[in-house]
Design a protein around this motif. Sequence first.
Motif, PDB file in Angstrom:
ATOM      1  N   MET A   1     -14.372  -1.700   1.677  1.00  0.00           N
ATOM      2  CA  MET A   1     -13.119  -2.429   1.475  1.00  0.00           C
ATOM      3  C   MET A   1     -12.151  -1.621   0.604  1.00  0.00           C
ATOM      4  SD  MET A   1     -11.448  -5.145   2.264  1.00  0.00           S
ATOM      5  CE  MET A   1     -12.721  -6.216   2.926  1.00  0.00           C
ATOM      6  N   GLN A   2     -12.716  -0.973  -0.432  1.00  0.00           N
ATOM      7  CA  GLN A   2     -11.870  -0.172  -1.313  1.00  0.00           C
ATOM      8  C   GLN A   2     -11.230   0.996  -0.548  1.00  0.00           C
ATOM      9  OE1 GLN A   2     -11.053  -0.886  -4.453  1.00  0.00           O
ATOM     10  NE2 GLN A   2      -9.648   0.856  -4.379  1.00  0.00           N
ATOM     11  N   MET A   3     -11.984   1.563   0.386  1.00  0.00           N
ATOM     12  CA  MET A   3     -11.441   2.662   1.191  1.00  0.00           C
ATOM     13  C   MET A   3     -10.270   2.187   2.035  1.00  0.00           C
ATOM     14  SD  MET A   3     -14.907   4.607   2.465  1.00  0.00           S
ATOM     15  CE  MET A   3     -13.942   5.759   3.440  1.00  0.00           C
ATOM     16  N   LEU A   4     -10.377   0.955   2.531  1.00  0.00           N
ATOM     17  CA  LEU A   4      -9.288   0.394   3.325  1.00  0.00           C
ATOM     18  C   LEU A   4      -8.034   0.223   2.474  1.00  0.00           C
ATOM     19  CD1 LEU A   4      -8.196  -0.892   5.917  1.00  0.00           C
ATOM     20  CD2 LEU A   4      -9.177  -3.070   5.164  1.00  0.00           C
ATOM     21  N   PHE A   5      -8.221  -0.322   1.261  1.00  0.00           N
ATOM     22  CA  PHE A   5      -7.078  -0.498   0.363  1.00  0.00           C
ATOM     23  C   PHE A   5      -6.455   0.842  -0.018  1.00  0.00           C
ATOM     24  CE2 PHE A   5      -9.116  -4.689  -0.962  1.00  0.00           C
ATOM     25  CZ  PHE A   5      -8.211  -5.436  -0.210  1.00  0.00           C
ATOM     26  N   ASP A   6      -7.306   1.854  -0.222  1.00  0.00           N
ATOM     27  CA  ASP A   6      -6.794   3.183  -0.560  1.00  0.00           C
ATOM     28  C   ASP A   6      -5.995   3.766   0.602  1.00  0.00           C
ATOM     29  OD1 ASP A   6      -7.995   3.037  -3.011  1.00  0.00           O
ATOM     30  OD2 ASP A   6      -9.778   4.191  -2.442  1.00  0.00           O
ATOM     31  N   ALA A   7      -6.494   3.566   1.826  1.00  0.00           N
ATOM     32  CA  ALA A   7      -5.787   4.070   3.005  1.00  0.00           C
ATOM     33  C   ALA A   7      -4.444   3.375   3.177  1.00  0.00           C
ATOM     34  CB  ALA A   7      -6.642   3.878   4.256  1.00  0.00           C
ATOM     35  N   ILE A   8      -4.436   2.068   2.946  1.00  0.00           N
ATOM     36  CA  ILE A   8      -3.176   1.323   3.038  1.00  0.00           C
ATOM     37  C   ILE A   8      -2.195   1.794   1.977  1.00  0.00           C
ATOM     38  CG2 ILE A   8      -2.128  -0.963   2.786  1.00  0.00           C
ATOM     39  CD1 ILE A   8      -4.663  -2.146   4.017  1.00  0.00           C
ATOM     40  N   GLY A   9      -2.711   2.040   0.781  1.00  0.00           N
ATOM     41  CA  GLY A   9      -1.845   2.521  -0.297  1.00  0.00           C
ATOM     42  C   GLY A   9      -1.239   3.878   0.021  1.00  0.00           C
ATOM     43  N   ARG A  10      -2.060   4.781   0.562  1.00  0.00           N
ATOM     44  CA  ARG A  10      -1.540   6.104   0.938  1.00  0.00           C
ATOM     45  C   ARG A  10      -0.509   6.003   2.049  1.00  0.00           C
ATOM     46  NH1 ARG A  10      -7.047   7.549   0.145  1.00  0.00           N
ATOM     47  NH2 ARG A  10      -7.445   7.414   2.402  1.00  0.00           N
ATOM     48  N   PHE A  11      -0.762   5.082   3.009  1.00  0.00           N
ATOM     49  CA  PHE A  11       0.186   4.886   4.105  1.00  0.00           C
ATOM     50  C   PHE A  11       1.529   4.376   3.583  1.00  0.00           C
ATOM     51  CE2 PHE A  11       2.076   1.836   7.118  1.00  0.00           C
ATOM     52  CZ  PHE A  11       2.378   2.695   8.157  1.00  0.00           C
TER      53      PHE A  11
END
Length: 206
Positions: A1-11
């Motif tokens: 889940m944290q990886m998803l949030f990190d990816a969204i943040g980078r996007f």
Amino acid sequence: MQMLFDAIGRFIDLMNTGGLVMWVLFVLNLLLWYALGYRHFILQRGTQGNIRRLIDKHEKRGETQAIRGILDHAVADALQAAKDAKKISANMRQHIHGALFPYYIDTSKYVTLTKTIVVLAPLVGLLGTVIGMIETFDALQNSSMFSQGASISGGISKALFTTELGLVVAVPGLIFGRVLDKKAERFQLEFEQMTDIICTKDSDEN
């Protein structure tokens, strides 16, 4: 889940580098691929083979004929329209055209939207680049001599993101849109052929 949030943040960070124009292009991209996906789904041929053979199969099998794609549906509706026209002594060709009219609409749906986005996306991207360049040169007026080199390179890099995204949106849309246009044109020719064959067969029988 944290990886998803990190990816969204980078996007989100990437999109914000180009400003509001990047988000406009993102929305245009979503609309474009929705339109292309819809057209791809609609333009499924179904049963293979030429139109005359397809009509013969539907006439022989009737309700037991499997409905697999747009041509199967069109043939079934066209044959039903021909039967209805004979019952009421109406013009068969016009009756069939009326039954097939929704299929003409479906095959050409979202064509204008697709072409508009393909033309508009590079222009919007160029607009974002111009805005970014203006902001870069405005920022240079308040920069020291030693930091101007980094400001120029960084500002231009960010400004060009919008042009890049505009092309990324437009080029695939142009290619896939053209492929689907050719497919739609072929279907429309087959609808005309379908009408001619059914009307000719009815004339021969009479």
